[in-house]
Design an enzyme around this catalytic site. Sequence first.
Site, PDB file in Angstrom:
ATOM      1  N   HIS A 148       0.834  -1.203   0.000  1.00 31.42           N
ATOM      2  CA  HIS A 148       0.000   0.000   0.000  1.00 31.42           C
ATOM      3  C   HIS A 148       0.871   1.256   0.000  1.00 31.42           C
ATOM      4  O   HIS A 148       1.584   1.539   0.957  1.00 31.42           O
ATOM      5  CB  HIS A 148      -0.939  -0.014   1.224  1.00 31.42           C
ATOM      6  CG  HIS A 148      -1.923   1.095   1.215  1.00 31.42           C
ATOM      7  ND1 HIS A 148      -2.238   1.846   2.311  1.00 31.42           N
ATOM      8  CD2 HIS A 148      -2.655   1.619   0.189  1.00 31.42           C
ATOM      9  CE1 HIS A 148      -3.123   2.766   1.986  1.00 31.42           C
ATOM     10  NE2 HIS A 148      -3.384   2.647   0.695  1.00 31.42           N
ATOM     11  N   GLU A 160       3.320   0.407   3.130  1.00 29.42           N
ATOM     12  CA  GLU A 160       2.787  -0.562   4.090  1.00 29.42           C
ATOM     13  C   GLU A 160       2.817  -1.931   3.435  1.00 29.42           C
ATOM     14  O   GLU A 160       2.240  -2.112   2.356  1.00 29.42           O
ATOM     15  CB  GLU A 160       1.346  -0.199   4.474  1.00 29.42           C
ATOM     16  CG  GLU A 160       1.248   1.026   5.366  1.00 29.42           C
ATOM     17  CD  GLU A 160      -0.193   1.419   5.698  1.00 29.42           C
ATOM     18  OE1 GLU A 160      -0.417   1.954   6.784  1.00 29.42           O
ATOM     19  OE2 GLU A 160      -1.101   1.225   4.862  1.00 29.42           O
TER      20      GLU A 160
HETATM   21  N1  CAA Z   1       5.784  14.142  -8.341  1.00 27.94           N
HETATM   22  C1  CAA Z   1       7.053  14.451  -8.063  1.00 27.94           C
HETATM   23  N2  CAA Z   1       7.409  15.361  -7.148  1.00 27.94           N
HETATM   24  C2  CAA Z   1       6.420  15.989  -6.487  1.00 27.94           C
HETATM   25  C3  CAA Z   1       5.059  15.708  -6.715  1.00 27.94           C
HETATM   26  C4  CAA Z   1       4.755  14.739  -7.702  1.00 27.94           C
HETATM   27  N3  CAA Z   1       3.498  14.387  -7.992  1.00 27.94           N
HETATM   28  N4  CAA Z   1       4.313  16.476  -5.885  1.00 27.94           N
HETATM   29  C5  CAA Z   1       5.174  17.208  -5.152  1.00 27.94           C
HETATM   30  N5  CAA Z   1       6.438  16.914  -5.515  1.00 27.94           N
HETATM   31  C6  CAA Z   1       7.667  17.444  -4.956  1.00 27.94           C
HETATM   32  C7  CAA Z   1       7.930  18.814  -5.514  1.00 27.94           C
HETATM   33  O1  CAA Z   1       8.709  18.776  -6.668  1.00 27.94           O
HETATM   34  C8  CAA Z   1       8.657  19.516  -4.371  1.00 27.94           C
HETATM   35  O2  CAA Z   1      10.042  19.286  -4.439  1.00 27.94           O
HETATM   36  P1  CAA Z   1      11.055  20.379  -3.837  1.00 27.94           P
HETATM   37  O3  CAA Z   1      10.962  20.197  -2.327  1.00 27.94           O
HETATM   38  O4  CAA Z   1      12.360  20.012  -4.378  1.00 27.94           O
HETATM   39  O5  CAA Z   1      10.551  21.700  -4.304  1.00 27.94           O
HETATM   40  C9  CAA Z   1       8.116  18.817  -3.118  1.00 27.94           C
HETATM   41  O6  CAA Z   1       7.517  17.587  -3.538  1.00 27.94           O
HETATM   42  C10 CAA Z   1       7.096  19.654  -2.438  1.00 27.94           C
HETATM   43  O7  CAA Z   1       6.066  19.981  -3.382  1.00 27.94           O
HETATM   44  P2  CAA Z   1       5.365  21.403  -3.521  1.00 27.94           P
HETATM   45  O8  CAA Z   1       6.367  22.480  -3.238  1.00 27.94           O
HETATM   46  O9  CAA Z   1       4.650  21.440  -4.813  1.00 27.94           O
HETATM   47  O10 CAA Z   1       4.227  21.407  -2.427  1.00 27.94           O
HETATM   48  P3  CAA Z   1       4.260  21.097  -0.894  1.00 27.94           P
HETATM   49  O11 CAA Z   1       5.512  21.543  -0.239  1.00 27.94           O
HETATM   50  O12 CAA Z   1       2.974  21.610  -0.420  1.00 27.94           O
HETATM   51  O13 CAA Z   1       4.228  19.493  -0.806  1.00 27.94           O
HETATM   52  C11 CAA Z   1       3.096  17.454  -0.680  1.00 27.94           C
HETATM   53  C12 CAA Z   1       3.267  18.746  -1.455  1.00 27.94           C
HETATM   54  C13 CAA Z   1       4.360  16.606  -0.765  1.00 27.94           C
HETATM   55  C14 CAA Z   1       1.956  16.714  -1.321  1.00 27.94           C
HETATM   56  C15 CAA Z   1       2.807  17.816   0.844  1.00 27.94           C
HETATM   57  O14 CAA Z   1       1.782  18.755   0.917  1.00 27.94           O
HETATM   58  C16 CAA Z   1       2.431  16.623   1.700  1.00 27.94           C
HETATM   59  O15 CAA Z   1       3.291  15.888   2.156  1.00 27.94           O
HETATM   60  N6  CAA Z   1       1.101  16.436   1.909  1.00 27.94           N
HETATM   61  C17 CAA Z   1       0.591  15.297   2.642  1.00 27.94           C
HETATM   62  C18 CAA Z   1       0.253  14.218   1.643  1.00 27.94           C
HETATM   63  C19 CAA Z   1      -0.278  12.983   2.300  1.00 27.94           C
HETATM   64  O16 CAA Z   1      -0.627  12.956   3.490  1.00 27.94           O
HETATM   65  N7  CAA Z   1      -0.383  11.907   1.508  1.00 27.94           N
HETATM   66  C20 CAA Z   1      -0.967  10.634   1.973  1.00 27.94           C
HETATM   67  C21 CAA Z   1      -2.416  10.614   1.653  1.00 27.94           C
HETATM   68  S1  CAA Z   1      -3.166   9.120   2.206  1.00 27.94           S
HETATM   69  C22 CAA Z   1      -2.957   8.032   0.939  1.00 27.94           C
HETATM   70  O17 CAA Z   1      -2.439   8.298  -0.092  1.00 27.94           O
HETATM   71  C23 CAA Z   1      -3.443   6.640   1.216  1.00 27.94           C
HETATM   72  C24 CAA Z   1      -4.814   6.269   0.826  1.00 27.94           C
HETATM   73  O18 CAA Z   1      -5.028   5.081   0.606  1.00 27.94           O
HETATM   74  C25 CAA Z   1      -5.910   7.240   0.821  1.00 27.94           C
END
Ligand code: CAA
Length: 407
Positions: A148, A160
Amino acid sequence: MSAAIKNVTVIGSGLMGAGIAQVAAQTGHIVTMVDIDEMAVNKAEKRIGDSIKRVAKKKFGDDGDGAAEFISGSISRLGTSTDAVAAVGSADLVVEAIVENLNVKKKLFAELDKAAPSHTIFASNTSSLSITAIADATTRKDRFGGLHFFNPVPVMKLLEVVRIPETSQETYESMCDWGKAMGKVTVECKDTPGFIVNRLLIPYTLEAIRLLERGDASARDIDTAMKLGAGYPMGPIELSDYVGLDTSKFIIDGWHKSFPDVELFKPSPMLEKLVVKIAETTEETLATMNDWGKAMGKKVVLCKDSPGFITNRLFVPYLLSSIRLLERGIATKEDIDKACKYGLGHVMGPIELSDFVGLDTLVNVSEAWMKDYPGVQEFELPPLLKKAVDEGKFGRKSGEGFYKYSE
Ligand code: CAA
């Protein structure tokens, strides 16, 4: 010794499937990404193309040649297909990330079971269905498990690894080794609803939506509260949008069907119809409070006088749930913490955070809320927490809580 996984077939090219295929190709695996038609595959290729550029930029900075080589090497290892049966012929591992429908998944795996080599490991990326129920469709339950991932897959460091009773030790080790080769931190988890992260995350995001429903605070303020009050990278409302409201709804509906008496799993009408209506507060009071908060250098959020306001209302049940996971033996404390740090980008996992907040404080909050709101399951005091406090383990401040501290 676990067998090394080199050839990977990913079935499904949505957000998760494309992300898994991308990271597998980036980390040197030969990948085939499968979907039902060319249009879906093309869309995923475009998404991967954009994402891989962001990864390369982060990894290589000003080294343009290094970045170009990384991108072209990854893309050259990533093939596509619209024929799942043909695509598993030389796979060491098949990861399924298709629609969350048990019968559709079972039908797919039953077909693949006949076509894939006997050594091929099958895994599902399901976030809401039972791995055992899916594996039932195959004759290789010893080579079946859950893998996961978290959105966005190229960024979130967690994987996971879910074992069913029949998963062999060799299969489990191969899945963990592969996860590490993908650059992920792996945590082991039993086949229980939501595994670790979603079991904690979905009730939390649902409660945030209920805060909105009750008009206790605005969406923006709930998000700000959790970002600035708890250090989360995203607030629960934007995270719900990010995960997909349909995904959250699907998960909660499934759990509610299986566990109709569990309060935490009750569906939210707002998820069906997301209409936000915030009660009006007098402009004058708001202005005074806002000015004072700003003068203190803080970001101001508004909320009604309800238990735990915003942050604690969302936070305390989440911490208590994580202690219940530990109590039920779903995962170790280290894995629960790793799951939330690497899967959700939290600064601390919920078990270490409970120690940080103080286990006695948590007991006090839980007991007070149980008294004021009798019958609310999520406020109930987990016996494991009570036991720790009775033994004088108050967390960091007393030198021992769930963990031991040297200073
Ligand atoms: N692909 C590649 N790189 C990416 C990306 C993508 N799709 N999205 C973001 N990034 C990278 C960016 O390039 C950026 O890199 P730098 O640090 O070098 O600039 C970095 O990640 C941060 O991105 P942003 O500056 O655009 O935006 P941010 O700082 O707000 O981060 C985020 C975005 C990483 C999504 C952050 O907001 C975060 O960690 N959010 C929480 C996400 C989360 O909780 N996910 C789990 C959800 S639950 C799940 O998925 C399970 C389920 O079954 C439901």
